[in-house]
Design a protein around this motif. Sequence first.
Motif, PDB file in Angstrom:
ATOM      1  N   PRO A 103      -2.628  13.695  30.759  1.00  0.00           N
ATOM      2  CA  PRO A 103      -3.992  14.024  30.358  1.00  0.00           C
ATOM      3  C   PRO A 103      -4.311  15.488  30.649  1.00  0.00           C
ATOM      4  O   PRO A 103      -3.985  16.017  31.708  1.00  0.00           O
ATOM      5  N   GLY A 104      -4.941  16.149  29.668  1.00  0.00           N
ATOM      6  CA  GLY A 104      -5.301  17.555  29.837  1.00  0.00           C
ATOM      7  C   GLY A 104      -4.206  18.522  29.441  1.00  0.00           C
ATOM      8  O   GLY A 104      -4.435  19.721  29.389  1.00  0.00           O
ATOM      9  N   GLN A 105      -3.034  18.026  29.158  1.00  0.00           N
ATOM     10  CA  GLN A 105      -1.930  18.902  28.767  1.00  0.00           C
ATOM     11  C   GLN A 105      -1.885  18.967  27.249  1.00  0.00           C
ATOM     12  O   GLN A 105      -1.957  17.953  26.567  1.00  0.00           O
ATOM     13  N   ARG A 106      -1.759  20.174  26.720  1.00  0.00           N
ATOM     14  CA  ARG A 106      -1.737  20.356  25.272  1.00  0.00           C
ATOM     15  C   ARG A 106      -0.314  20.501  24.772  1.00  0.00           C
ATOM     16  O   ARG A 106       0.544  21.053  25.452  1.00  0.00           O
ATOM     17  N   SER A 107      -0.131  20.050  23.560  1.00  0.00           N
ATOM     18  CA  SER A 107       1.159  20.250  22.912  1.00  0.00           C
ATOM     19  C   SER A 107       1.218  21.693  22.415  1.00  0.00           C
ATOM     20  O   SER A 107       0.187  22.364  22.320  1.00  0.00           O
ATOM     21  N   PRO A 108       2.391  22.193  22.085  1.00  0.00           N
ATOM     22  CA  PRO A 108       2.489  23.564  21.562  1.00  0.00           C
ATOM     23  C   PRO A 108       1.643  23.775  20.302  1.00  0.00           C
ATOM     24  O   PRO A 108       1.055  24.838  20.115  1.00  0.00           O
ATOM     25  N   VAL A 109       1.559  22.773  19.466  1.00  0.00           N
ATOM     26  CA  VAL A 109       0.746  22.882  18.244  1.00  0.00           C
ATOM     27  C   VAL A 109      -0.736  22.991  18.608  1.00  0.00           C
ATOM     28  O   VAL A 109      -1.470  23.808  18.040  1.00  0.00           O
ATOM     29  N   GLU A 110      -1.177  22.181  19.558  1.00  0.00           N
ATOM     30  CA  GLU A 110      -2.563  22.232  20.000  1.00  0.00           C
ATOM     31  C   GLU A 110      -2.886  23.579  20.652  1.00  0.00           C
ATOM     32  O   GLU A 110      -3.968  24.127  20.452  1.00  0.00           O
ATOM     33  N   CYS A 111      -1.940  24.102  21.416  1.00  0.00           N
ATOM     34  CA  CYS A 111      -2.137  25.410  22.051  1.00  0.00           C
ATOM     35  C   CYS A 111      -2.273  26.507  20.998  1.00  0.00           C
ATOM     36  O   CYS A 111      -3.135  27.386  21.098  1.00  0.00           O
ATOM     37  N   ALA A 112      -1.430  26.470  19.987  1.00  0.00           N
ATOM     38  CA  ALA A 112      -1.481  27.467  18.919  1.00  0.00           C
ATOM     39  C   ALA A 112      -2.804  27.378  18.164  1.00  0.00           C
ATOM     40  O   ALA A 112      -3.416  28.406  17.835  1.00  0.00           O
ATOM     41  N   ARG A 113      -3.264  26.161  17.894  1.00  0.00           N
ATOM     42  CA  ARG A 113      -4.532  25.968  17.188  1.00  0.00           C
ATOM     43  C   ARG A 113      -5.691  26.493  18.031  1.00  0.00           C
ATOM     44  O   ARG A 113      -6.588  27.170  17.528  1.00  0.00           O
ATOM     45  N   ALA A 114      -5.675  26.212  19.323  1.00  0.00           N
ATOM     46  CA  ALA A 114      -6.732  26.685  20.217  1.00  0.00           C
ATOM     47  C   ALA A 114      -6.742  28.210  20.292  1.00  0.00           C
ATOM     48  O   ALA A 114      -7.806  28.838  20.298  1.00  0.00           O
ATOM     49  N   LEU A 115      -5.577  28.811  20.316  1.00  0.00           N
ATOM     50  CA  LEU A 115      -5.481  30.269  20.348  1.00  0.00           C
ATOM     51  C   LEU A 115      -6.041  30.867  19.060  1.00  0.00           C
ATOM     52  O   LEU A 115      -6.782  31.853  19.095  1.00  0.00           O
ATOM     53  N   ASP A 116      -5.711  30.272  17.920  1.00  0.00           N
ATOM     54  CA  ASP A 116      -6.236  30.752  16.641  1.00  0.00           C
ATOM     55  C   ASP A 116      -7.760  30.662  16.610  1.00  0.00           C
ATOM     56  O   ASP A 116      -8.436  31.577  16.139  1.00  0.00           O
ATOM     57  N   GLN A 117      -8.306  29.568  17.122  1.00  0.00           N
ATOM     58  CA  GLN A 117      -9.757  29.398  17.151  1.00  0.00           C
ATOM     59  C   GLN A 117     -10.414  30.426  18.073  1.00  0.00           C
ATOM     60  O   GLN A 117     -11.460  30.980  17.748  1.00  0.00           O
ATOM     61  N   ALA A 118      -9.794  30.688  19.203  1.00  0.00           N
ATOM     62  CA  ALA A 118     -10.332  31.672  20.143  1.00  0.00           C
ATOM     63  C   ALA A 118     -10.309  33.073  19.538  1.00  0.00           C
ATOM     64  O   ALA A 118     -11.268  33.845  19.690  1.00  0.00           O
ATOM     65  N   LEU A 119      -9.230  33.400  18.840  1.00  0.00           N
ATOM     66  CA  LEU A 119      -9.143  34.711  18.193  1.00  0.00           C
ATOM     67  C   LEU A 119     -10.181  34.855  17.088  1.00  0.00           C
ATOM     68  O   LEU A 119     -10.793  35.914  16.936  1.00  0.00           O
ATOM     69  N   GLU A 120     -10.403  33.803  16.328  1.00  0.00           N
ATOM     70  CA  GLU A 120     -11.409  33.829  15.268  1.00  0.00           C
ATOM     71  C   GLU A 120     -12.798  34.040  15.858  1.00  0.00           C
ATOM     72  O   GLU A 120     -13.593  34.832  15.337  1.00  0.00           O
ATOM     73  N   ALA A 121     -13.100  33.368  16.945  1.00  0.00           N
ATOM     74  CA  ALA A 121     -14.396  33.525  17.607  1.00  0.00           C
ATOM     75  C   ALA A 121     -14.562  34.945  18.139  1.00  0.00           C
ATOM     76  O   ALA A 121     -15.631  35.548  17.989  1.00  0.00           O
ATOM     77  N   GLN A 122     -13.529  35.483  18.747  1.00  0.00           N
ATOM     78  CA  GLN A 122     -13.597  36.845  19.279  1.00  0.00           C
ATOM     79  C   GLN A 122     -13.809  37.859  18.158  1.00  0.00           C
ATOM     80  O   GLN A 122     -14.575  38.805  18.296  1.00  0.00           O
ATOM     81  N   ARG A 123     -13.140  37.655  17.037  1.00  0.00           N
ATOM     82  CA  ARG A 123     -13.307  38.564  15.888  1.00  0.00           C
ATOM     83  C   ARG A 123     -14.738  38.506  15.356  1.00  0.00           C
ATOM     84  O   ARG A 123     -15.311  39.536  14.974  1.00  0.00           O
ATOM     85  N   ALA A 124     -15.325  37.318  15.311  1.00  0.00           N
ATOM     86  CA  ALA A 124     -16.710  37.176  14.838  1.00  0.00           C
ATOM     87  C   ALA A 124     -17.673  37.906  15.765  1.00  0.00           C
ATOM     88  O   ALA A 124     -18.589  38.606  15.305  1.00  0.00           O
ATOM     89  N   ARG A 125     -17.481  37.761  17.069  1.00  0.00           N
ATOM     90  CA  ARG A 125     -18.357  38.453  18.024  1.00  0.00           C
ATOM     91  C   ARG A 125     -18.168  39.962  17.944  1.00  0.00           C
ATOM     92  O   ARG A 125     -19.133  40.717  17.971  1.00  0.00           O
TER      93      ARG A 125
END
Length: 109
Positions: free
Chosen positions: A8-30
Motif C-alpha cells: 500500500p502506498g507504493q506506486r508502479s513505474p507507470v503510476e510514477c511517470a503519470r504523476a510526474l507528468d501531471q506535476a510538470l503540467e501543473a508547474q507549467r500552468a503556474r
Amino acid sequence: MGPMKKIPGQRSPVECARALDQALEAQRARTALVRAVRNGEVDCVQALERAARDALAGDMLAKDFLLALPGVGPAQTAKLMTQLGLSDGRRLRSLAPGQRELIGAAVRS
C-alpha cells in the motif's frame, strides 16, 4: 511463491511517470500565469479569476502569487497576507471572492 503483492502506498513505474507528468503540467500552468502577470499581459484580478476557474493555476500558493506581482516584494507580501488573514499555505483556488477583490484593490493602490 505467488505473484508479488503491491505494498500500500507504493506506486508502479507507470503510476510514477503519470504523476510526474501531471506535476510538470501543473508547474507549467503556474509558471505561465506568473509570467503573464509579470509581463503585464494579465492583471492581478484577471489572474485571480483564472486561478479560481483553472485547477492547475489555482494550486499556486497565494504567497507565491503575491510575490510574482510587479512592485510587490517580500515585506509587502507578508503585510498583505496578514491584513487578509491568509496563512502561508493558502491556495489561490480557496480564496473567497471578497478576498480576491481585496487583493486586487491592495495591489492597485
